[in-house]
Design a protein around this motif. Structure first.
Motif, PDB file in Angstrom:
ATOM      1  N   ALA A 123       0.827  -1.205   0.000  1.00 25.01           N
ATOM      2  CA  ALA A 123       0.000   0.000   0.000  1.00 25.01           C
ATOM      3  C   ALA A 123       0.866   1.261   0.000  1.00 25.01           C
ATOM      4  O   ALA A 123       0.525   2.256  -0.637  1.00 25.01           O
ATOM      5  N   VAL A 124       1.986   1.218   0.697  1.00 25.13           N
ATOM      6  CA  VAL A 124       2.912   2.357   0.672  1.00 25.13           C
ATOM      7  C   VAL A 124       3.425   2.568  -0.747  1.00 25.13           C
ATOM      8  O   VAL A 124       3.511   3.701  -1.243  1.00 25.13           O
ATOM      9  N   ARG A 125       3.776   1.472  -1.420  1.00 30.56           N
ATOM     10  CA  ARG A 125       4.304   1.565  -2.788  1.00 30.56           C
ATOM     11  C   ARG A 125       3.286   2.187  -3.736  1.00 30.56           C
ATOM     12  O   ARG A 125       3.658   2.856  -4.705  1.00 30.56           O
ATOM     13  N   THR A 126       2.009   1.956  -3.488  1.00 29.86           N
ATOM     14  CA  THR A 126       0.969   2.489  -4.376  1.00 29.86           C
ATOM     15  C   THR A 126       0.446   3.849  -3.912  1.00 29.86           C
ATOM     16  O   THR A 126      -0.473   4.398  -4.522  1.00 29.86           O
ATOM     17  N   GLY A 127       1.020   4.374  -2.809  1.00 25.59           N
ATOM     18  CA  GLY A 127       0.611   5.691  -2.315  1.00 25.59           C
ATOM     19  C   GLY A 127      -0.626   5.670  -1.450  1.00 25.59           C
ATOM     20  O   GLY A 127      -1.187   6.731  -1.135  1.00 25.59           O
ATOM     21  N   ASP A 128      -1.073   4.502  -1.021  1.00 30.73           N
ATOM     22  CA  ASP A 128      -2.274   4.368  -0.193  1.00 30.73           C
ATOM     23  C   ASP A 128      -1.865   4.298   1.279  1.00 30.73           C
ATOM     24  O   ASP A 128      -1.797   3.211   1.867  1.00 30.73           O
ATOM     25  N   LEU A 129      -1.605   5.453   1.878  1.00 27.14           N
ATOM     26  CA  LEU A 129      -1.136   5.467   3.263  1.00 27.14           C
ATOM     27  C   LEU A 129      -2.206   4.966   4.225  1.00 27.14           C
ATOM     28  O   LEU A 129      -1.895   4.290   5.218  1.00 27.14           O
ATOM     29  N   ALA A 130      -3.460   5.293   3.952  1.00 32.12           N
ATOM     30  CA  ALA A 130      -4.537   4.810   4.820  1.00 32.12           C
ATOM     31  C   ALA A 130      -4.621   3.288   4.756  1.00 32.12           C
ATOM     32  O   ALA A 130      -4.808   2.623   5.780  1.00 32.12           O
TER      33      ALA A 130
END
Length: 204
Positions: A123-130
């Motif tokens: 999720a971090v890699r895809t920019g989804d911090l939530a």
């Protein structure tokens, strides 16, 4: 592991050829030429088939992604195979495939800590911090006694700027595993930002 398997295969192949050689010597002494010709063709056919199988096997085992994708085909209910395939896909930058593989691992074993932590990292890699925090929260709920789940949650909280909560999660990490160097360093870094120098030095 793959080199060991390869050595066993090669030894077995050599042993098989030696057996054929001994058999051929017996045939040469006791059988007509037509039988000898048939046997030579048989040996050549078997050797070619075994050689092709070895090449195909090595082509799979030389690539982590192909190795673990092959494992998911052969053991589709093994969550570890899906986890490792997902990790390999993420390592090569195929994030959509990594998500699909990791979600299948989670379906097979919902509270598998390493699956949940890898989903958090993805999720971090895809920019989804939530999403990263959500997966890390789930990892802690499922595996509260595993230090690494708290570390992933702390990192996710830190990315959101929730410093106090992140610091508490890093401390929980080292409370479980006092040798977790990264968690100690992260505590020191956050304590420096708060200008609590003594505590920062102790953490380092």
């Amino acid at each position: 592991k793959s080199s060991t398997i390869g050595q066993v295969t090669e030894r077995g192949f050599d042993s098989l050829l030696r057996g054929y050689d001994r058999t051929l010597q017996i045939i040469l002494r006791h059988r007509p030429a037509t039988m000898v010709a048939f046997f030579v063709v048989l040996v050549a056919t078997v050797a070619t088939a075994l050689g092709a199988a070895t090449v195909a096997r090595n082509a799979v085992w030389n690539d982590d992604y192909q190795l673990w994708r092959d494992a998911t085909v052969k053991a589709p209910r093994n969550p570890r195979a899906w986890l490792n395939a997902g990790y390999a896909a993420m390592s090569r930058g195929d994030l959509a495939d990594a998500e699909r593989l990791l979600l299948e691992a989670r379906r097979l074993r919902p509270c598998y800590a390493y699956v949940l932590m890898n989903l958090s990292a993805l999720a971090v890699r895809t920019g989804d911090l939530a999403g990263s925090l959500r997966w890390a929260d789930e990892a802690v709920r499922c595996n509260p006694d595993l230090a690494l789940t708290h570390y992933y949650r702390a990192a996710a909280l830190e990315r959101f700027g929730r410093t106090d909560e992140a610091l508490a999660a890093y401390r929980e990490t080292t409370a479980i595993d006092g040798q977790h160097a990264d968690a100690w360093q992260s505590q020191g870094r956050l304590l420096e930002r708060q200008e609590t120098w003594g505590d920062a030095a102790a953490a380092y």
